[in-house]
Scaffold this active site. Structure first.
Site, PDB file in Angstrom:
ATOM      1  N   CYS A 186     -52.289  94.794  52.626  1.00 23.43           N
ATOM      2  CA  CYS A 186     -51.889  94.151  51.377  1.00 23.43           C
ATOM      3  C   CYS A 186     -52.679  94.750  50.221  1.00 23.43           C
ATOM      4  O   CYS A 186     -53.785  95.272  50.405  1.00 23.43           O
ATOM      5  CB  CYS A 186     -52.163  92.649  51.445  1.00 23.43           C
ATOM      6  SG  CYS A 186     -51.202  91.792  52.701  1.00 23.43           S
ATOM      7  N   TYR A 209     -61.310  78.615  59.504  1.00 20.74           N
ATOM      8  CA  TYR A 209     -62.182  79.181  60.529  1.00 20.74           C
ATOM      9  C   TYR A 209     -63.098  80.152  59.834  1.00 20.74           C
ATOM     10  O   TYR A 209     -62.646  81.007  59.068  1.00 20.74           O
ATOM     11  CB  TYR A 209     -61.328  79.909  61.580  1.00 20.74           C
ATOM     12  CG  TYR A 209     -62.145  80.695  62.564  1.00 20.74           C
ATOM     13  CD1 TYR A 209     -62.769  80.055  63.623  1.00 20.74           C
ATOM     14  CD2 TYR A 209     -62.306  82.062  62.424  1.00 20.74           C
ATOM     15  CE1 TYR A 209     -63.530  80.768  64.529  1.00 20.74           C
ATOM     16  CE2 TYR A 209     -63.069  82.784  63.323  1.00 20.74           C
ATOM     17  CZ  TYR A 209     -63.668  82.140  64.379  1.00 20.74           C
ATOM     18  OH  TYR A 209     -64.423  82.847  65.252  1.00 20.74           O
ATOM     19  N   GLU A 252     -54.309  93.273  47.954  1.00 21.78           N
ATOM     20  CA  GLU A 252     -55.614  92.628  47.800  1.00 21.78           C
ATOM     21  C   GLU A 252     -56.654  93.279  48.705  1.00 21.78           C
ATOM     22  O   GLU A 252     -57.791  93.509  48.290  1.00 21.78           O
ATOM     23  CB  GLU A 252     -55.521  91.130  48.129  1.00 21.78           C
ATOM     24  CG  GLU A 252     -54.659  90.339  47.170  1.00 21.78           C
ATOM     25  CD  GLU A 252     -53.228  90.165  47.659  1.00 21.78           C
ATOM     26  OE1 GLU A 252     -52.636  89.129  47.351  1.00 21.78           O
ATOM     27  OE2 GLU A 252     -52.702  91.070  48.355  1.00 21.78           O
ATOM     28  N   TRP A 289     -65.312  83.184  60.366  1.00 23.97           N
ATOM     29  CA  TRP A 289     -65.633  84.241  61.303  1.00 23.97           C
ATOM     30  C   TRP A 289     -67.062  84.733  61.082  1.00 23.97           C
ATOM     31  O   TRP A 289     -67.525  84.846  59.963  1.00 23.97           O
ATOM     32  CB  TRP A 289     -64.668  85.412  61.116  1.00 23.97           C
ATOM     33  CG  TRP A 289     -65.016  86.594  61.929  1.00 23.97           C
ATOM     34  CD1 TRP A 289     -64.750  86.774  63.257  1.00 23.97           C
ATOM     35  CD2 TRP A 289     -65.720  87.760  61.507  1.00 23.97           C
ATOM     36  NE1 TRP A 289     -65.230  87.988  63.677  1.00 23.97           N
ATOM     37  CE2 TRP A 289     -65.842  88.616  62.624  1.00 23.97           C
ATOM     38  CE3 TRP A 289     -66.276  88.162  60.302  1.00 23.97           C
ATOM     39  CZ2 TRP A 289     -66.470  89.846  62.565  1.00 23.97           C
ATOM     40  CZ3 TRP A 289     -66.907  89.396  60.243  1.00 23.97           C
ATOM     41  CH2 TRP A 289     -67.005  90.225  61.361  1.00 23.97           C
ATOM     42  N   CYS A 341     -51.467  86.076  50.788  1.00 27.31           N
ATOM     43  CA  CYS A 341     -50.959  85.606  52.080  1.00 27.31           C
ATOM     44  C   CYS A 341     -52.108  84.968  52.875  1.00 27.31           C
ATOM     45  O   CYS A 341     -53.274  85.035  52.476  1.00 27.31           O
ATOM     46  CB  CYS A 341     -50.334  86.764  52.862  1.00 27.31           C
ATOM     47  SG  CYS A 341     -51.528  87.961  53.508  1.00 27.31           S
ATOM     48  N   ARG A 348     -42.132  90.835  38.810  1.00 27.42           N
ATOM     49  CA  ARG A 348     -42.220  89.586  39.588  1.00 27.42           C
ATOM     50  C   ARG A 348     -43.418  88.737  39.213  1.00 27.42           C
ATOM     51  O   ARG A 348     -43.490  87.569  39.561  1.00 27.42           O
ATOM     52  CB  ARG A 348     -42.254  89.892  41.088  1.00 27.42           C
ATOM     53  CG  ARG A 348     -40.902  90.372  41.597  1.00 27.42           C
ATOM     54  CD  ARG A 348     -40.884  90.581  43.088  1.00 27.42           C
ATOM     55  NE  ARG A 348     -41.750  91.687  43.460  1.00 27.42           N
ATOM     56  CZ  ARG A 348     -42.540  91.677  44.517  1.00 27.42           C
ATOM     57  NH1 ARG A 348     -42.615  90.625  45.306  1.00 27.42           N
ATOM     58  NH2 ARG A 348     -43.289  92.726  44.790  1.00 27.42           N
TER      59      ARG A 348
END
Length: 137
Positions: A60, A131, A62, A133, A94, A88
């Site tokens: 992506c 979560y 980002e 990590w 995401c 857009r």
């Protein structure tokens, strides 16, 4: 409840960089998945990236912007935004990007469209109870 913060001049400058990046590098009208992103370091420096869309997946925008910032020595980041091609506008990250942002930059603000219009929110508001990590449990 998510607290949306109004855009600052620095936020608008970051959006403009992401927009320029995608406009100058878009795959055109058929590239409906082309995205540009920009991230600002706590020192004010900005870094841009563009996604590499592929039907098998791809990084992506980002994540490309985060990688570029890291490659140029930025370790502490303040704000990130993504903008879609063909006008857009600002697009939220995401789920995978949200997780990466929380893991690497839990204090970062994310610029995205909200019910109140485009604003910024702490990434932790986008993935509550996420979560966390760590390579060393």
């Amino acid at each position: 409840m998510i607290t949306v913060h109004a855009l600052t001049d620095e936020d608008r400058e970051l959006i403009a960089l992401a927009r320029r990046t995608v406009d100058e590098n878009t795959d055109g009208p058929d590239g409906v998945y082309t995205m540009g992103a920009a991230v600002r370091g706590v020192d004010g420096r900005m870094y841009a990236g563009i996604n590499l869309y592929h039907f098998t997946g791809g990084p992506c925008a980002e994540l490309v912007a985060l990688g570029r910032a890291r490659a140029e020595g930025a370790r502490e980041l303040a704000t990130i935004v993504a903008v879609g091609n063909e006008g857009r506008g600002v697009v939220g990250p995401c789920g995978r990007d949200r997780q990466v942002l929380i893991d690497y930059h839990p204090g970062i603000r994310v610029i995205l469209p909200t019910a109140e219009g485009v604003g910024s929110v702490p990434v932790t508001d986008l993935l509550p109870e996420s979560y966390r990590w760590t390579p060393n449990p």
